[in-house]
Design an enzyme around this catalytic site. Structure first.
Site, mmCIF file in Angstrom:
data_model
loop_
_atom_site.group_PDB
_atom_site.id
_atom_site.type_symbol
_atom_site.label_atom_id
_atom_site.label_comp_id
_atom_site.label_asym_id
_atom_site.label_seq_id
_atom_site.Cartn_x
_atom_site.Cartn_y
_atom_site.Cartn_z
ATOM 1 N N CYS A 1 2.524 0.086 41.606
ATOM 2 C CA CYS A 1 2.249 1.490 41.293
ATOM 3 C C CYS A 1 2.148 2.373 42.543
ATOM 4 O O CYS A 1 2.134 3.595 42.435
ATOM 5 C CB CYS A 1 0.978 1.607 40.455
ATOM 6 N N HIS B 1 -1.966 8.874 40.960
ATOM 7 C CA HIS B 1 -1.271 7.916 40.086
ATOM 8 C C HIS B 1 -1.927 7.990 38.706
ATOM 9 O O HIS B 1 -3.147 8.061 38.584
ATOM 10 C CB HIS B 1 -1.395 6.510 40.671
ATOM 11 N N ASN C 1 0.993 5.033 31.904
ATOM 12 C CA ASN C 1 1.165 4.579 33.285
ATOM 13 C C ASN C 1 2.628 4.202 33.524
ATOM 14 O O ASN C 1 3.113 3.219 32.964
ATOM 15 C CB ASN C 1 0.246 3.371 33.528
HETATM 16 N N1 COA Z 1 -7.420 -1.599 21.182
HETATM 17 C C1 COA Z 1 -8.611 -1.936 20.679
HETATM 18 N N2 COA Z 1 -9.457 -2.784 21.309
HETATM 19 C C2 COA Z 1 -9.065 -3.308 22.478
HETATM 20 C C3 COA Z 1 -7.812 -2.996 23.046
HETATM 21 C C4 COA Z 1 -6.972 -2.110 22.343
HETATM 22 N N3 COA Z 1 -5.759 -1.724 22.816
HETATM 23 N N4 COA Z 1 -7.697 -3.659 24.217
HETATM 24 C C5 COA Z 1 -8.818 -4.357 24.380
HETATM 25 N N5 COA Z 1 -9.662 -4.163 23.330
HETATM 26 C C6 COA Z 1 -10.987 -4.711 23.087
HETATM 27 C C7 COA Z 1 -11.241 -5.982 23.864
HETATM 28 O O1 COA Z 1 -10.729 -7.103 23.169
HETATM 29 C C8 COA Z 1 -12.752 -5.986 23.932
HETATM 30 O O2 COA Z 1 -13.258 -6.443 22.711
HETATM 31 P P1 COA Z 1 -14.582 -7.367 22.663
HETATM 32 O O3 COA Z 1 -15.671 -6.511 23.225
HETATM 33 O O4 COA Z 1 -14.716 -7.653 21.206
HETATM 34 O O5 COA Z 1 -14.250 -8.563 23.512
HETATM 35 C C9 COA Z 1 -13.102 -4.509 24.058
HETATM 36 O O6 COA Z 1 -11.949 -3.792 23.587
HETATM 37 C C10 COA Z 1 -13.439 -4.067 25.459
HETATM 38 O O7 COA Z 1 -12.459 -4.554 26.321
HETATM 39 P P2 COA Z 1 -12.511 -4.279 27.856
HETATM 40 O O8 COA Z 1 -11.299 -4.874 28.516
HETATM 41 O O9 COA Z 1 -13.855 -4.636 28.412
HETATM 42 O O10 COA Z 1 -12.385 -2.685 27.848
HETATM 43 P P3 COA Z 1 -12.490 -1.688 29.039
HETATM 44 O O11 COA Z 1 -13.510 -0.681 28.755
HETATM 45 O O12 COA Z 1 -12.498 -2.356 30.376
HETATM 46 O O13 COA Z 1 -11.089 -0.938 28.921
HETATM 47 C C11 COA Z 1 -8.964 -0.891 30.010
HETATM 48 C C12 COA Z 1 -9.896 -1.660 29.109
HETATM 49 C C13 COA Z 1 -7.710 -1.727 30.230
HETATM 50 C C14 COA Z 1 -8.607 0.411 29.341
HETATM 51 C C15 COA Z 1 -9.687 -0.596 31.338
HETATM 52 O O14 COA Z 1 -10.275 -1.768 31.845
HETATM 53 C C16 COA Z 1 -8.734 -0.064 32.382
HETATM 54 O O15 COA Z 1 -8.208 1.009 32.234
HETATM 55 N N6 COA Z 1 -8.535 -0.787 33.497
HETATM 56 C C17 COA Z 1 -7.653 -0.373 34.533
HETATM 57 C C18 COA Z 1 -6.269 -0.629 34.078
HETATM 58 C C19 COA Z 1 -5.267 0.003 34.952
HETATM 59 O O16 COA Z 1 -5.289 1.170 35.156
HETATM 60 N N7 COA Z 1 -4.336 -0.794 35.477
HETATM 61 C C20 COA Z 1 -3.267 -0.351 36.241
HETATM 62 C C21 COA Z 1 -3.717 -0.019 37.605
HETATM 63 S S1 COA Z 1 -2.325 0.537 38.493
#
Ligand code: COA
Length: 322
Positions: A113, A249, A279
């Protein structure tokens, strides 16, 4: 001293739009969850026969037109991408042929990215040291091909698109500084775990998908973007209050908001396209830049901060007088 400036911008988004509601029909997710956690409402996905160079060519055409240059003026092409048309030759070489020019250096750069900022860094140094006068710098990605549509934790996050700039030699700094970094220690947190020389069988079987530990990436991104902004401002003796726009980004609205807070910018001085584009990896900054240039928010003479963070980890920034 020769500097470089952004003479033109361009972008391209594939026609097909996939909304959160569309994803609700494909997997166990909800519009509410996606919007609350990421700020994303929809994303564009490439047609089956569309390639990285198709999108790069469209974005390049717009940037060339805005810059008012001839295609033959271009003497350097750098494409940031993790989704090239072919293993080789590079997408930049394919683009060069499609632009109808020959002889100038053309290369891809893979910094996930942060690819566009890496490409911008290379291009501006080439211009400043006399290696080029007019560079075409692009980020172009078809992440939908690396997406496991059965994995809701990643499938909702990514989109396809391309953004381009024409960087030209100038008597005054446009690109004031660029800063690029990486730390391979965190390889496992965000990756497509296979490639040509490791488990190529999985690649051939179509199982090479984006895998991510979202929470850990989130925390690392927020911390890194904050310190990078400080490094960029301090390195140039610029006060954060002098910034006109943050062009970050576009990974997640919460990461963007945290980055804006670090430089004390209200959200109406931050270019946000993650809601519309999701993204798009190396394409996201030039896409956001072009959007805000074309809708009149970003004006000539304004001071911009670009910030990127991605797999590797890689990260980078640019301070730009537009
Ligand atoms: N829809 C519904 N529920 C979802 C889901 C979706 N698309 N994806 C994950 N979940 C669930 C998980 O299974 C988890 O359930 P549980 O509590 O029963 O285990 C719950 O949501 C929370 O998951 P978690 O991964 O802890 O959520 P989060 O608050 O960290 O959000 C992201 C997840 C991916 C949105 C967040 O971590 C994020 O944005 N990270 C950075 C990602 C990024 O930008 N990457 C690229 C960098 S260049």
């Amino acid at each position: 001293m020769t500097y470089s400036r952004i003479a033109g911008t361009g972008s391209y988004l594939p026609e097909k739009v996939v909304t959160n509601q569309d994803l609700e029909k494909m997997m166990d997710t909800s519009d509410e969850w996606i919007r609350e956690r990421t700020g994303i409402c929809r994303r564009h996905t490439a047609a089956e026969d569309e390639t990285c160079s198709d999108m790069a060519l469209a974005a390049a055409g717009q940037a060339i037109e805005m810059a008012g240059i001839e295609v033959t003026d271009i003497d350097l092409i750098i494409v940031g991408t993790v989704t090239p048309d072919k293993i080789f030759p590079s997408t930049a070489c394919i683009l060069q042929r499609r632009l109808g020019i020959r002889g100038c250096p053309a290369m891809d750069i893979q910094a996930a990215c942060s690819g566009f900022i890496y490409a911008l860094d290379l291009a501006r140094r080439q211009i400043e040291t006399g290696g080029a006068t007019t560079a075409l710098v692009i980020g172009s990605e078809i992440l939908s091909r690396l997406t496991n549509w059965e994995d809701r934790s990643t499938a909702v996050l990514f989109g396809d698109g391309a953004g381009a700039v024409i960087l030209q030699a100038s008597d005054e700094p446009g690109i004031i500084s660029t800063h690029i970094h990486s730390d391979g220690e965190f390889e496992d947190l965000l990756e497509v775990p296979w490639g040509i020389s490791s488990n190529y069988e999985a690649v051939r079987a179509g199982e090479a998908y984006i895998q991510m530990q979202g929470n850990a990436v989130f925390r690392k991104a927020v911390g890194t973007l904050g310190s990078m902004a400080q490094e960029t401002l301090d390195g140039n003796n610029v006060d954060k209050h002098d910034l006109d726009w943050l062009v970050p980004h576009q990974a997640n609205l919460r990461i963007i908001a945290a980055a804006a807070k670090k430089v004390d910018l209200p959200m109406d001085r931050v270019v946000v396209t993650v809601d519309e584009h999701a993204n798009t990896s190396s394409a996201s900054i030039p896409l956001a830049l072009d959007t805000a240039v074309r809708d009149g928010r970003i004006q000539r003479g304004q001071l911009l901060l670009f910030e990127a963070f991605g797999a590797g980890f890689t990260w980078g920034s640019a301070l730009v007088r537009f």
